[in-house]
Structure formats: structure tokens, C-alpha cells
Design an enzyme around this catalytic site. Structure first.
Site, PDB file in Angstrom:
ATOM      1  N   CYS A 122       0.818  -1.228   0.000  1.00 43.93           N
ATOM      2  CA  CYS A 122       0.000   0.000   0.000  1.00 43.93           C
ATOM      3  C   CYS A 122       0.843   1.266   0.000  1.00 43.93           C
ATOM      4  O   CYS A 122       0.374   2.322  -0.410  1.00 43.93           O
ATOM      5  CB  CYS A 122      -0.952   0.007   1.189  1.00 43.93           C
ATOM      6  SG  CYS A 122      -2.121  -1.347   1.117  1.00 43.93           S
TER       7      CYS A 122
ATOM      8  N   HIS B 187      -3.560   7.367   2.409  1.00 44.09           N
ATOM      9  CA  HIS B 187      -3.938   6.067   1.854  1.00 44.09           C
ATOM     10  C   HIS B 187      -5.382   5.775   2.258  1.00 44.09           C
ATOM     11  O   HIS B 187      -5.770   5.966   3.407  1.00 44.09           O
ATOM     12  CB  HIS B 187      -2.991   5.005   2.418  1.00 44.09           C
ATOM     13  CG  HIS B 187      -3.364   3.613   2.042  1.00 44.09           C
ATOM     14  ND1 HIS B 187      -3.667   3.253   0.746  1.00 44.09           N
ATOM     15  CD2 HIS B 187      -3.482   2.482   2.796  1.00 44.09           C
ATOM     16  CE1 HIS B 187      -3.954   1.968   0.723  1.00 44.09           C
ATOM     17  NE2 HIS B 187      -3.858   1.476   1.949  1.00 44.09           N
TER      18      HIS B 187
ATOM     19  N   ASN C 266     -10.120  -0.004  -0.644  1.00 44.00           N
ATOM     20  CA  ASN C 266      -8.662   0.086  -0.532  1.00 44.00           C
ATOM     21  C   ASN C 266      -8.046  -0.480  -1.815  1.00 44.00           C
ATOM     22  O   ASN C 266      -8.152  -1.678  -2.078  1.00 44.00           O
ATOM     23  CB  ASN C 266      -8.223  -0.707   0.704  1.00 44.00           C
ATOM     24  CG  ASN C 266      -6.726  -0.667   0.936  1.00 44.00           C
ATOM     25  OD1 ASN C 266      -5.962  -0.244   0.076  1.00 44.00           O
ATOM     26  ND2 ASN C 266      -6.307  -1.119   2.105  1.00 44.00           N
TER      27      ASN C 266
HETATM   28  O1  UT7 Z   1      -4.035  -1.160   3.218  1.00 46.25           O
HETATM   29  C1  UT7 Z   1      -3.272  -1.569   4.320  1.00 46.25           C
HETATM   30  C2  UT7 Z   1      -3.781  -0.981   5.497  1.00 46.25           C
HETATM   31  N1  UT7 Z   1      -4.949  -1.677   5.920  1.00 46.25           N
HETATM   32  C3  UT7 Z   1      -5.653  -1.120   6.860  1.00 46.25           C
HETATM   33  O2  UT7 Z   1      -5.307  -0.041   7.263  1.00 46.25           O
HETATM   34  C4  UT7 Z   1      -6.813  -1.864   7.472  1.00 46.25           C
HETATM   35  C5  UT7 Z   1      -6.890  -1.481   8.908  1.00 46.25           C
HETATM   36  N2  UT7 Z   1      -7.934  -2.173   9.636  1.00 46.25           N
HETATM   37  C6  UT7 Z   1      -9.242  -1.874   9.502  1.00 46.25           C
HETATM   38  O3  UT7 Z   1      -9.614  -1.080   8.671  1.00 46.25           O
HETATM   39  C7  UT7 Z   1     -10.224  -2.506  10.464  1.00 46.25           C
HETATM   40  O4  UT7 Z   1      -9.518  -3.126  11.496  1.00 46.25           O
HETATM   41  C8  UT7 Z   1     -11.174  -3.528   9.783  1.00 46.25           C
HETATM   42  C9  UT7 Z   1     -12.175  -2.811   8.913  1.00 46.25           C
HETATM   43  C10 UT7 Z   1     -10.375  -4.524   8.972  1.00 46.25           C
HETATM   44  C11 UT7 Z   1     -11.954  -4.310  10.864  1.00 46.25           C
HETATM   45  O5  UT7 Z   1     -12.642  -3.406  11.706  1.00 46.25           O
HETATM   46  P1  UT7 Z   1     -12.593  -3.595  13.301  1.00 46.25           P
HETATM   47  O6  UT7 Z   1     -13.458  -2.573  13.868  1.00 46.25           O
HETATM   48  O7  UT7 Z   1     -11.139  -3.576  13.687  1.00 46.25           O
HETATM   49  O8  UT7 Z   1     -13.265  -4.978  13.478  1.00 46.25           O
HETATM   50  P2  UT7 Z   1     -12.672  -6.358  14.040  1.00 46.25           P
HETATM   51  O9  UT7 Z   1     -11.708  -6.949  13.091  1.00 46.25           O
HETATM   52  O10 UT7 Z   1     -12.240  -6.170  15.454  1.00 46.25           O
HETATM   53  O11 UT7 Z   1     -13.986  -7.209  14.063  1.00 46.25           O
HETATM   54  C12 UT7 Z   1     -15.100  -6.872  14.896  1.00 46.25           C
HETATM   55  C13 UT7 Z   1     -16.198  -7.876  14.627  1.00 46.25           C
HETATM   56  C14 UT7 Z   1     -15.719  -9.309  14.647  1.00 46.25           C
HETATM   57  O12 UT7 Z   1     -16.746 -10.117  15.192  1.00 46.25           O
HETATM   58  P3  UT7 Z   1     -16.673 -10.603  16.723  1.00 46.25           P
HETATM   59  O13 UT7 Z   1     -15.402 -11.367  16.836  1.00 46.25           O
HETATM   60  O14 UT7 Z   1     -16.685  -9.350  17.539  1.00 46.25           O
HETATM   61  O15 UT7 Z   1     -17.900 -11.432  16.847  1.00 46.25           O
HETATM   62  C15 UT7 Z   1     -15.553  -9.664  13.197  1.00 46.25           C
HETATM   63  O16 UT7 Z   1     -15.695 -11.034  12.951  1.00 46.25           O
HETATM   64  O17 UT7 Z   1     -16.707  -7.647  13.299  1.00 46.25           O
HETATM   65  C16 UT7 Z   1     -16.693  -8.885  12.587  1.00 46.25           C
HETATM   66  N3  UT7 Z   1     -16.499  -8.601  11.158  1.00 46.25           N
HETATM   67  C17 UT7 Z   1     -17.527  -8.385  10.330  1.00 46.25           C
HETATM   68  N4  UT7 Z   1     -18.863  -8.350  10.519  1.00 46.25           N
HETATM   69  C18 UT7 Z   1     -19.643  -8.103   9.458  1.00 46.25           C
HETATM   70  C19 UT7 Z   1     -15.354  -8.519  10.483  1.00 46.25           C
HETATM   71  N5  UT7 Z   1     -15.607  -8.261   9.191  1.00 46.25           N
HETATM   72  C20 UT7 Z   1     -16.952  -8.183   9.067  1.00 46.25           C
HETATM   73  C21 UT7 Z   1     -17.820  -7.944   7.992  1.00 46.25           C
HETATM   74  N6  UT7 Z   1     -19.135  -7.905   8.231  1.00 46.25           N
HETATM   75  N7  UT7 Z   1     -17.350  -7.723   6.732  1.00 46.25           N
END
Ligand code: UT7
Length: 320
Positions: free
Chosen positions: A113, A247, A277
Site C-alpha cells: 500500500c 492512503h 482500498n
Molecule cells: O491497506 C493496508 C492498510 N490496511 C488497513 O489499514 C486496514 C486497517 N484495519 C481496519 O480497517 C479494520 O480493522 C477492519 C475494517 C479490517 C476491521 O474493523 P474492526 O473494527 O477492527 O473490526 P474487528 O476486526 O475487530 O472485528 C469486529 C467484529 C468481529 O466479530 P466478533 O469477533 O466481535 O464477533 C468480526 O468477525 O466484526 C466482525 N467482522 C464483520 N462483521 C460483518 C469482520 N468483518 C466483518 C464484515 N461484516 N465484513
């Protein structure tokens, strides 16, 4: 002093637009979760037979047209990608061929990225040292080809596209336009929080794997720190900034940056809602949209920064 000045920018997005709701049929996800946690509403996906170099060619043609230039005026092509069409030759040489350019040189840069910042910094150094006078710097990606469509934590986040910037040597002592400062960093200790589980050594393409929360934490912290450092190197402060073009990974990262840098959100160019992204293509795509929408104008101070797999990150301060 020779300085690299932005002459033009162009972009290309594939025709197929995928709305968040499309994922609801195959995954346990919904538009509301994706929108509220990431700011993403839709993304573009390349057609089956559409490659990274195909998109790079179209973005480069748009940048050349916007500068009233032809490839005859270009000395080199530096293309940032992690999704080159083939293992080799480089996507850059494919773009060179597609543009009908029979002189100069072309090569790829791979910093995921942060790739566009690595490519731009390399191009800037080549211009400053006199190795080239005009360079096409391209970010182009087909991340849809690295998605595990059963992993809702990653496959809803990424999109495809390409952006190209034409930069050229400026000798005018009376002008303060150009790339004012750049900075690059990487820290391989974090290689396991964002990677692809395939490659040459495994003889597979593999899928993107990410510990989203961890990457998020590093993103806000590292991008704000390096942006301040680069502004200082340029002899500027956050007060001087007209636009931040970060980004485009997650709207909440943009908000975190805005807060830490104390630069209001109305100075942040945001395209993550429409593009998702797009890895190395994200910055030139956002800049192209910013120029097209008449946000970024000649003379504006633009701070851009990106972070991704490696971890690798970087920034540039540009007087447009
Ligand atoms: O390009 C390189 C740089 N990349 C980035 O900068 C990405 C950085 N990270 C992020 O943008 C965020 O961390 C994400 C969008 C990837 C995830 O968001 P989050 O608020 O950190 O969520 P999480 O991974 O902690 O997940 C929270 C919950 C989980 O469920 P439980 O374990 O609490 O039951 C996930 O399984 O949300 C769930 N979850 C979803 N639910 C519905 C994860 N993806 C999804 C989804 N739809 N697509």
C-alpha cells in the site's frame, strides 16, 4: 536546484462497480457494518481478463493527455504494484510497450500500500540527480485477484484501479512548486500482520491475510508521526497544509489522522467510500479525484502518506 514538479495526474477505474449489498448474498455481512466500520460503500473490480498493466496504461494515457504530452516526452516509467500481471517481466515494461514507448526505462516497485510513495520518492531522487527529466509514476493494482471470498474480514475492503502522475524537472528558482520533502520507513517485525500466503516459493498465488485491528493501530500512529516529520523537513507546519491525501484504507483511519494532526476533515481528500482500498493505486486515484473535483489546485500544499504490508510506510509533502 532541480525540483520534481507535478505536471498532471490521470486515473482509470474498471467498469464493474460492486456495492456493499452484493456481498450479503454470499457472506455473513451487511452494508451497514461495512459502511460504519470502514466508510466503504462500493468498489470497482477489474474484468476477468483485465490486468494491472491494462489499467496502468489507461491511467498513464489520461495523465499524458492532461499534460498535453506524448510518451516521446517521457524518460522513464516507475510503477508501484503488488499485483503485476506476471512474476516477470515487470508491469512497468508492459505499460511501456502498451504506450508505444521505445526509449528510456521502466521498472516496478513493490511496497504494497505504500508502493506509490516508494515509487514517487525514487522518481523524485532520479529527477533531482539528473538521471531523468520527466517520469510517469504509476500505482496500479488488481487486489480482487488476491481475495479469499470466504473471509469477510478482508474481501469487502479492497478494490481495483490505477492512477498515474507525471512529474518533471523544474529549474525555475522563482517557483516554490514541487516535491518539497519525502520520508520512507519499514519494519519487517510486523510482516505477519498483513501478507499474502502464497508466492514463488510456494508456487501459488495465495490470498491476502490481515490482522485488521493491529494494522489499524499502526496506521494512525505511524502515519501521523511521519507526516509531522516530513512537514518539518519541508520547513512547514500543519497550519500550512491545504490538503491531506492519505492512503484510503478506512474512513476511521482518515478521521484518526485528522484528529492527531489537528487538520480538519474538510481538508482530507476521501475516496475510500467509492474505491475501497486499492493498495498502491489508492493515493494517485485519490489525488486524481481531488484535482478533478477542483479541490487540489496549483500552489496548494498537499501532504500524502500510506502504510501497508511490511510494514512499509512513507509520506511526501508536495506544493502542487
Ligand atoms: O491497506 C493496508 C492498510 N490496511 C488497513 O489499514 C486496514 C486497517 N484495519 C481496519 O480497517 C479494520 O480493522 C477492519 C475494517 C479490517 C476491521 O474493523 P474492526 O473494527 O477492527 O473490526 P474487528 O476486526 O475487530 O472485528 C469486529 C467484529 C468481529 O466479530 P466478533 O469477533 O466481535 O464477533 C468480526 O468477525 O466484526 C466482525 N467482522 C464483520 N462483521 C460483518 C469482520 N468483518 C466483518 C464484515 N461484516 N465484513
Amino acid at each position: 536546484m532541480r525540483r520534481a514538479v507535478v505536471e498532471s495526474i490521470g486515473h482509470y477505474l474498471p467498469n464493474r462497480i460492486v456495492e456493499n449489498s452484493e456481498f450479503e448474498a454470499t457472506l455473513e455481512t451487511n452494508d451497514s457494518w461495512i459502511r460504519s466500520r470502514t466508510g466503504i460503500e462500493r468498489r470497482h473490480f477489474a474484468a476477468e481478463n483485465e490486468t494491472t498493466s491494462d489499467m496502468g496504461i489507461k491511467a498513464a494515457q489520461a495523465a499524458l493527455a492532461n499534460a498535453n504530452c506524448t510518451v516521446d516526452d517521457v524518460d522513464a516509467i516507475i510503477l508501484a504494484t503488488s499485483t503485476a500481471d506476471l512474476t516477470f517481466p515487470s508491469a512497468a515494461t508492459m505499460v511501456q510497450n502498451g504506450l508505444g514507448m521505445r526509449h528510456g526505462f521502466a521498472f516496478d516497485v513493490q511496497a504494497v500500500c505504500a508502493g506509490f510513495l516508494y515509487a514517487l520518492t525514487t522518481a523524485n531522487s532520479m529527477i533531482a540527480s539528473g538521471q531523468a527529466n520527466r517520469i510517469l509514476v504509476i500505482g496500479a493494482e488488481t487486489f480482487s485477484k488476491l481475495m479469499d471470498w470466504t473471509d469477510r474480514g478482508t474481501c469487502v475492503l479492497f478494490g481495483d484501479g490505477a492512477g498515474a502522475m507525471l512529474i518533471s524537472a523544474q529549474h525555475d528558482e522563482s517557483s516554490d512548486r514541487g516535491i518539497l520533502a519525502t520520508a520512507l520507513r519499514s519494519d519487517g517485525r510486523y510482516k505477519d500482520i498483513l501478507y499474502v500466503d502464497g508466492g514463488i516459493s510456494l508456487q501459488t498465488t495465495g490470498y491476502l491475510r490481515m490482522q485488521g485491528k493491529e494494522v489499524f493501530r499502526h496506521a494512525v500512529e505511524k502515519l501521523s508521526a511521519i507526516a509531522l516529520e516530513t512537514l518539518e523537513k519541508a520547513g512547514l507546519t500543519t497550519e500550512d497544509v491545504d490538503w491531506i491525501v492519505p492512503h484510503q484504507a478506512n474512513k476511521r483511519i482518515l478521521e484518526g489522522l485528522s484528529k492527531r494532526l489537528r487538520i480538519p476533515m474538510d481538508k482530507v481528500v476521501m475516496t475510500v467510500n467509492n474505491h475501497g482500498n486499492t493498495s498502491a493505486a489508492s493515493i494517485p486515484l485519490a489525488m486524481a479525484v481531488g484535482v478533478q473535483n477542483k479541490l487540489i489546485k496549483t500552489g496548494d500544499v498537499v501532504v500524502t502518506g500510506a502504510i501497508g504490508g511490511g510494514l512499509a510506510w512513507g509520506t511526501a509533502v508536495i506544493r502542487w
